[in-house]
Write a protein that holds these residues in place. Structure first.
Motif, mmCIF file in Angstrom:
data_model
loop_
_atom_site.group_PDB
_atom_site.id
_atom_site.type_symbol
_atom_site.label_atom_id
_atom_site.label_comp_id
_atom_site.label_asym_id
_atom_site.label_seq_id
_atom_site.Cartn_x
_atom_site.Cartn_y
_atom_site.Cartn_z
ATOM 1 N N ASN A 370 0.942 -1.372 -0.108
ATOM 2 C CA ASN A 370 0.206 0.135 -0.490
ATOM 3 C C ASN A 370 1.035 1.688 -0.121
ATOM 4 O O ASN A 370 2.055 1.392 0.406
ATOM 5 C CB ASN A 370 -0.652 0.289 1.290
ATOM 6 C CG ASN A 370 -2.052 -1.662 0.869
ATOM 7 O OD1 ASN A 370 -2.602 -1.368 0.088
ATOM 8 N ND2 ASN A 370 -2.045 -1.666 2.371
ATOM 9 N N ASN A 371 0.565 2.051 -0.673
ATOM 10 C CA ASN A 371 1.281 3.325 -0.505
ATOM 11 C C ASN A 371 1.035 3.869 1.289
ATOM 12 O O ASN A 371 0.914 4.254 1.403
ATOM 13 C CB ASN A 371 0.309 4.759 -0.891
ATOM 14 C CG ASN A 371 0.241 4.805 -2.357
ATOM 15 O OD1 ASN A 371 1.520 3.775 -3.485
ATOM 16 N ND2 ASN A 371 -0.131 5.059 -3.473
ATOM 17 N N ARG A 373 3.264 6.761 3.877
ATOM 18 C CA ARG A 373 4.101 8.058 4.529
ATOM 19 C C ARG A 373 4.817 7.849 5.728
ATOM 20 O O ARG A 373 4.148 7.050 6.490
ATOM 21 C CB ARG A 373 3.215 8.654 4.415
ATOM 22 C CG ARG A 373 2.336 9.299 5.511
ATOM 23 C CD ARG A 373 1.670 10.695 4.859
ATOM 24 N NE ARG A 373 -0.037 9.938 5.697
ATOM 25 C CZ ARG A 373 0.280 10.846 6.628
ATOM 26 N NH1 ARG A 373 1.239 12.030 7.184
ATOM 27 N NH2 ARG A 373 -0.977 11.249 7.066
ATOM 28 N N PRO A 396 10.261 7.817 -2.539
ATOM 29 C CA PRO A 396 10.268 6.465 -2.429
ATOM 30 C C PRO A 396 11.826 5.109 -3.518
ATOM 31 O O PRO A 396 12.670 6.671 -3.809
ATOM 32 C CB PRO A 396 8.948 6.225 -3.598
ATOM 33 C CG PRO A 396 9.403 7.156 -4.630
ATOM 34 C CD PRO A 396 9.654 7.866 -4.163
ATOM 35 N N LYS A 400 8.051 -2.201 -6.863
ATOM 36 C CA LYS A 400 6.666 -2.632 -6.739
ATOM 37 C C LYS A 400 6.425 -3.786 -7.104
ATOM 38 O O LYS A 400 6.270 -3.651 -8.738
ATOM 39 C CB LYS A 400 5.408 -2.137 -6.496
ATOM 40 C CG LYS A 400 5.091 -1.077 -4.797
ATOM 41 C CD LYS A 400 4.167 -0.253 -4.835
ATOM 42 C CE LYS A 400 3.912 0.805 -3.771
ATOM 43 N NZ LYS A 400 2.627 1.233 -4.185
ATOM 44 N N ILE A 424 10.023 4.149 1.239
ATOM 45 C CA ILE A 424 10.500 4.835 1.609
ATOM 46 C C ILE A 424 11.879 5.275 2.121
ATOM 47 O O ILE A 424 11.531 4.561 3.324
ATOM 48 C CB ILE A 424 9.052 5.856 2.360
ATOM 49 C CG1 ILE A 424 7.764 5.814 1.077
ATOM 50 C CG2 ILE A 424 9.148 7.119 2.202
ATOM 51 C CD1 ILE A 424 6.363 6.359 1.236
ATOM 52 N N ASP A 456 -0.295 3.692 6.352
ATOM 53 C CA ASP A 456 -0.785 3.639 5.101
ATOM 54 C C ASP A 456 -1.812 4.189 5.218
ATOM 55 O O ASP A 456 -2.733 4.095 5.783
ATOM 56 C CB ASP A 456 -0.135 1.971 4.345
ATOM 57 C CG ASP A 456 -1.083 0.865 5.084
ATOM 58 O OD1 ASP A 456 -1.854 1.866 6.500
ATOM 59 O OD2 ASP A 456 -0.623 0.515 4.665
#
Length: 921
Positions: A370-371, A373, A396, A400, A424, A456
Motif C-alpha cells: 500500500n502507499n 508515508r 521512494p 513494487k 520509502i 498507510d
C-alpha cells in the motif's frame, strides 16, 4: 528509643528491601528525651519515628504494563537499622534483650471473591448530635442506610433501618452485594422538628472488593473467537465477545447482578490495530460488546492461498480484574508498515552537541504494497512533539511487484516475504536548542525524544482505512560542547569530576599542574567524600583579616568553523559551616561578607574569592564551593554544581575562621576593640608584643585576643567560666559556635571532647561530609591578666577594668580621651551624677576631621573650610574644635592657605612706587 540524645548518637543507616535510604525520608536524630538512663523501662513507649509513609509497592510486587493492575505474591521485606558506635544499647525487659525496631506495614486489601455479599468489615456507627455537638438523647429516632453512589447497581442488604439508642445507631450486618470501585453510604434520620423533617449524612467514597471480584469470564472462550466482518471490512467483529461478571456462591461462580463498567483493550497486537467503542456498562452482570470495532486485519484476501500473520487478543477490565481472550485472526490483509535497516534502533541514544546538527535517516516498507508515508509524532510517554526536527524529505526506493497466486489470482492485500524490494526513505535533521540542553553539570542527561511513525491509507468498500506502524523513538542526547577546568587554586577538570553529557573534555598535561595532588595520592580519603572527589585546599583567617583565594578557569574548546569559544565566569555555588556540634548549609552561596570578584566573561577567566570575616563567624570551618557559568552559542550552563556536600563533582576550598584572632579594620582603635571584647587596652597590648604603637596599628595585622583552650572530659561552660574568672555570657560572646541551649548555658551539658574516648579523627563528629571538625571543642577566652591586685568582686569588676586604662595613652593631636565612667563615689555602686566623686575616661577616640575648603581653577573659594582651633590634646572629653577659615580682607594677601589643621595666614601690603602693585609690609 535508646541512647540517642547527644551529638554523634544517631541512626547511621536505614535499609528497606535492600535499598539504603537517607534524608529527607529518614530522620536520624539525636532526640531530646532519649537518654540512656531509664530507657530500659521505656522500650515500648518512648519511641521515635525514623521513617514513615514509605511506599514499598515496587519492592513487593509489580504493575502489569498492559492493564496497569498491581499484584504481589507477598515476598519478604527486610528492614535493617544501624546505629552509630557512640550509642549505648538499652537492654529491654527482664531478659535484657537488645532493643528491636518496630516496623508497621500498612496495606489496602480486598475481600476474597468468596466473601462477596458478606457484611462489611467495618460496620458504620452513626451518632445524632445537637447543634452544640452533644448527643441527641431526648427520643429514639429511625435511621435508614442507603446507597447514594452505586457504581455496580448493587443492593445494600442487612438490617438497614434501626432505632437510635442514647443518640447512637450501630449497624452490624450491612453488606454491598456487588463489587465495585465507587460507593457512598447515606444515612437518613427521620422525624425531626415540627414537620417531621429528615436529616442525612454521607460517607466518603469506598471501594468493595477492588482487585478481587467480581469474577470475569468470556462467553464461548473455548469455541468461537471474535472475528471481523468481511462485508464491513476491518470494522465490527462478527462474533462480538460477551463478558460475564460473576459472584461466588457456595464455591461456584454464578452470574451476578452487577452494573459495573467493563473496558476492552488490545493485548497481543500483531498488526498494530486500534479499538473503537471499547467500553460498555454491564446489565445484570452481562456485557455484550456488540459493535466493538477492531481496525487493521492480519490476513490477506487471497481465496486460494490464505495467509495470516500475528493476530490479536482482547483484555477485559472491571474493578481492577482482568481476563484475556485466546489469540484470534482478523480477515482483511491490511498490514502496518514496518521499519527496515538504516532506521535507528528503538530508543537509540544519539549524541548531538550544541552548535551542531544531527542527520537522521528513516526507512520503511509495507508488506501489502500500500502507499504510505512517514511522519513525526509526539512521544507516547510525554505527549511532547519536538520542534527541533526539520521537515521530512521523503522519496521512494525499489520497485513494487504484483504478487500472483495459483490460478493467477491477484490478492488485494497480499502479505509478501520478509525480504522486500521497495519502501520509502525519509531524511531529516535535529538541531538542538538551548531549551533542550542540560542547565547544569552534574545533572540528569538532556534527552530529547524524537518519534516517527509510518502510516498507510487506502479505501476498501468505500471505507477509509489507516494502518499505523510502530512508533519508533530515538533519544537525542544534547551535549555541552566542552567543559571548563579550574587551574587555580588547584587543578580540577570535568573528567576528574565525573561530569557526563560533555562532547569534548578538556585535555591538558595534568602532571605539570597538580604536583601536590599527586604527592597526596596515598593519604587517607576523608570520610564523607565520594570516591574521586577532590580534597579541598585549606586556608585559615581571622575576623577582620582579608583572605584572597585566586581563581582561574579556562576552556580550550573553539568551534571548528567560526572559532567561537565559550565565555566563562566563576560564581559561588554552596557553603557549609561545620562545628563539632553539626554542619549547616548556608542559605546563601557564599559566607556573609564573601564575594567572588566580578569581571566581564572571558576565557580564560581570572578572579578571586575575597572574604573578610566578621564577628560571629569565628570557630567554624567553612567549605566554600564554586561553579563555573558558561555562555556559548546563546546557551548558558553551569559546571561543578554538585547537588550535595561531598559529591565527586564539587570544587571547594575550606576556610577555618580562627577564634581569638582579629585584624584591625578602618575606623578601629585599640581601645575600642578591647572594649568590644569586654577586655582592656593594656591587656590586649600585652598579648601582642609585635605591636609597637597601639594607637597606630595598621589594618590586616593579626592580633591575638587571648589564648585558646581545648576542652577535656567533664568541662562545661560553667566550670570554664569559674576557672578563667569570666562569665558564661562572655564565653558565648567570644565563641559564637557554642550551642546556646539552656542545658549548655546552665552547665548541665558537657563540651564535646575525644580525650580518653577516641583516637584523633575517630570521634563521631570528626568528619562531616568530608570536612574535618576538631577532636574537641575549642574555647577562646580573654582572662584578666594585667591587674596588680586580687581579682575583683563582681560589683567592682567594671571599675577594675577602668583602672587598667589611662587617658595618657591617647596620642596628642590624633586622639582624645572619652567614655566617662565613675569609679569612686559616696555609698555603694553604682553611683549617680550626684554621688560620684571621681570620673575617668575609658577609651581613646580618633578626633574629628575638619572640612577642607574647596577652590576653583582660578583659586577662588567655592566651598568654605574649617580648621582645628582647639582640642584633640589627649585630655578627657576634648575632641577637636573646628572653626571657619579666616578670609584676607582689603589690603591683605594670603601667605599660607587654610588647611584642616591650621587657619589661613594673611599679610598686609603697601603700594609699590609705580602705584600698580603691592608689596608685603
Amino acid at each position: 528509643c535508646t541512647d540517642l540524645d547527644a551529638p554523634g548518637e544517631v541512626v547511621r543507616l536505614v535499609r528497606v528491601g535492600g535499598e539504603e535510604l537517607g534524608p529527607p525520608l529518614v530522620s536520624t536524630g539525636p532526640w531530646d528525651g532519649c537518654a540512656f538512663a531509664g530507657c530500659k523501662d521505656q522500650c515500648d513507649v518512648n519511641m521515635r519515628k525514623v521513617i514513615s509513609a514509605l511506599d514499598v509497592k515496587a519492592r513487593l510486587g509489580s504493575v502489569d504494563p498492559r492493564t496497569g493492575i498491581y499484584s504481589s505474591d507477598g515476598p519478604p521485606l527486610s528492614v535493617e537499622v544501624a546505629l552509630s558506635d557512640s550509642v549505648n544499647i538499652c537492654g529491654c525487659g527482664a531478659e535484657r534483650a537488645p532493643l528491636v525496631v518496630k516496623a508497621t506495614l500498612r496495606m489496602q486489601v480486598s475481600q476474597d471473591a468468596r466473601a462477596q455479599g458478606q457484611p462489611l468489615w467495618v460496620q458504620p456507627k452513626v451518632s445524632l448530635r445537637n447543634a452544640d455537638g452533644t448527643l441527641y438523647t431526648l427520643h429514639s429516632k429511625t435511621v435508614l442506610a442507603q446507597l447514594a453512589v452505586n457504581s455496580a447497581q448493587a443492593v445494600l442488604s442487612g438490617a438497614s433501618q434501626l432505632m437510635s439508642a442514647a443518640g447512637v445507631v450501630a449497624f452490624t450486618d450491612l453488606a454491598i452485594t456487588e463489587g465495585g470501585p465507587r460507593f457512598t453510604l447515606r444515612f437518613v434520620a427521620l422525624g425531626f422538628g415540627a414537620h417531621n423533617q429528615s436529616v442525612y449524612a454521607e460517607s466518603q467514597l469506598l471501594a468493595v472488593g477492588k482487585g478481587n471480584f467480581p469474577v470475569l469470564s468470556l462467553s464461548c472462550v473455548a469455541c468461537d473467537q471474535p472475528r471481523t466482518s468481511k462485508t464491513a471490512v476491518y470494522r465490527a467483529l462478527t462474533r462480538p465477545p460477551i463478558v460475564q461478571l460473576q459472584n461466588v456462591v457456595s464455591g461456584t461462580a454464578v452470574q451476578s447482578s452487577s452494573g459495573l463498567r467493563v473496558d476492552a483493550i488490545i493485548g497481543v497486537n500483531g498488526p498494530g490495530g486500534r479499538l473503537e467503542n471499547e467500553f460498555r456498562v454491564a446489565s445484570s452482570g452481562l456485557v455484550n460488546f456488540e459493535g466493538l470495532t477492531l481496525l487493521n486485519g492480519n490476513c490477506n484476501d487471497c481465496v486460494n492461498l490464505p495467509l495470516c500473520g500475528a493476530g490479536y487478543t482482547l483484555i477485559f477490565l472491571a474493578n481492577d480484574v482482568a481476563v484475556e481472550s485466546q489469540q484470534f485472526d482478523v480477515p482483511g490483509g491490511n498490514r502496518a508498515p514496518r521499519w527496515t535497516p538504516r532506521t535507528p534502533p528503538a530508543n537509540a541514544v544519539i549524541a548531538v552537541p550544541i552548535g551542531t546538527v544531527a542527520e537522521l535517516e528513516l526507512n520503511a516498507t509495507d508488506q501489502n504494497m500500500n502507499n504510505f508515508r512517514i511522519r513525526q509524532v509526539a512521544d507516547p510517554a510525554s505527549g511532547v512533539l519536538s520542534g527541533e526536527v526539520a521537515p521530512l524529505q521523503q522519496r521512494p526506493w525499489g520497485v513494487k511487484e504484483q504478487i500472483l497466486v495459483p490460478n493467477n489470482e491477484v490478492c488485494k492485500h497480499p502479505i509478501t516475504a520478509e525480504t522486500l524490494g521497495w519502501g520509502i526513505e525519509a531524511m531529516t535533521s535535529f538541531t538542538p536548542s538551548c531549551a533542550s540542553a542540560a542547565p547544569q553539570f552534574p545533572g540528569p542527561p538532556a534527552l530529547v525524544p524524537v518519534c516517527f511513525q509510518a502510516r498507510d491509507d487506502f479505501e476498501e468498500n468505500s471505507i477509509s482505512v489507516q494502518t499505523d506502524g510502530e512508533v519508533r523513538c530515538v533519544h537525542m542526547h544534547v551535549l555541552a560542547p566542552s567543559a571548563p577546568a579550574f587551574l587555580e587554586p588547584y587543578y580540577w577538570d570535568a573528567e576528574m569530576a565525573g561530569l557526563e553529557g560533555i562532547s569534548v573534555p578538556m585535555t591538558v598535561d595534568r602532571a605539570s599542574l597538580m604536583p601536590e595532588q599527586e604527592e597526596e595520592e596515598g593519604m587517607m580519603r576523608p570520610p564523607g567524600l565520594e570516591m574521586g572527589a577532590a580534597i579541598p585546599m585549606k586556608y585559615e583567617t581571622g575576623v577582620g583579616c582579608t583572605l584572597r583565594v585566586p581563581l582561574r578557569v579556562e576552556d580550550h574548546f573553539a568551534h571548528p568553523h567560526d572559532g567561537e569559544r565559550p565565555m566563562l565566569q566563576v560564581l559561588g555555588h554552596r557553603t557549609t559551616a561545620t562545628t563539632v556540634y553539626g554542619q549547616e548549609v548556608l542559605s546563601s552561596a557564599l559566607p556573609m561578607g564573601a564575594v567572588v570578584e566580578t569581571a566581564a566573561r572571558a576565557n580564560p577567566y581570572v578572579s578571586a574569592l575575597v572574604w573578610q570575616p566578621t564577628r560571629g563567624q569565628e570557630g567554624r570551618v567553612y567549605t566554600v564551593c564554586m561553579q563555573v557559568e558558561t555562555q556559548y552559542k546563546g546557551c548558558q550552563y553551569r559546571f561543578y554544581a554538585a547537588p550535595y556536600q561531598g559529591h565527586r563533582a564539587q570544587y571547594c576550598v575550606e576556610v577555618a575562621v580562627e577564634r581569638c584572632k582579629y585584624c584591625m579594620v578602618q575606623g578601629d582603635s585599640f581601645v575600642g576593640l578591647s572594649m568590644s571584647y569586654h577586655s582592656t587596652y593594656t591587656q590586649l597590648w600585652a598579648g601582642n608584643s609585635h605591636v609597637l604603637r597601639p594607637a597606630h596599628v595598621p589594618t590586616e595585622v593579626p592580633l591575638n585576643l587571648g589564648p585558646v583552650y581545648k576542652a577535656v572530659q567533664e568541662d562545661s561552660l560553667q566550670s570554664l567560666a569559674a576557672k578563667f574568672a569570666v562569665t558564661v555570657k562572655d564565653l558565648l560572646d567570644w565563641n559564637p559556635d557554642l550551642p546556646h541551649d539552656p542545658d549548655m548555658v546552665a552547665g548541665r551539658a558537657h563540651l564535646l571532647t575525644s580525650q580518653g574516648l577516641y583516637e584523633p579523627g575517630m570521634a563521631p563528629w570528626s568528619w562531616r561530609n568530608g570536612t574535618r571538625a576538631p577532636d574537641a571543642q575549642e574555647v577562646c577566652f580573654l582572662p584578666e591578666v594585667c591587674l596588680f591586685e586580687a581579682l575583683p568582686s563582681a560589683a567592682g569588676a567594671a571599675a577594675a577594668k577602668q583602672r587598667s586604662f589611662d587617658c595618657g595613652d591617647c596620642e596628642d593631636g590624633h586622639e582624645y580621651c572619652t567614655g566617662r565612667a565613675c569609679i569612686e563615689g559616696e555609698g555603694p555602686p553604682p553611683w549617680s551624677n550626684s554621688t560620684c566623686t571621681r570620673y575617668v575616661g575609658t577609651r581613646c577616640q580618633l578626633c574629628q576631621a575638619c572640612q577642607a575648603e574647596e577652590l576653583d581653577y582660578a583659586g577662588h573659594v567655592t566651598v568654605p573650610g574649617f580648621f582645628r582651633s582647639a582640642g584633640c590634646d589627649g585630655e578627657a572629653g576634648n575632641d577637636a574644635v573646628c572653626a571657619p577659615c579666616s578670609v584676607c580682607g582689603p589690603g591683605y594677601v594670603e601667605e599660607r592657605p587654610c588647611t584642616p589643621m591650621q587657619d589661613r595666614v594673611c599679610r598686609k601690603v603697601l603700594p609699590s612706587s609705580s602705584g600698580t602693585a603691592f608689596v608685603p609690609v
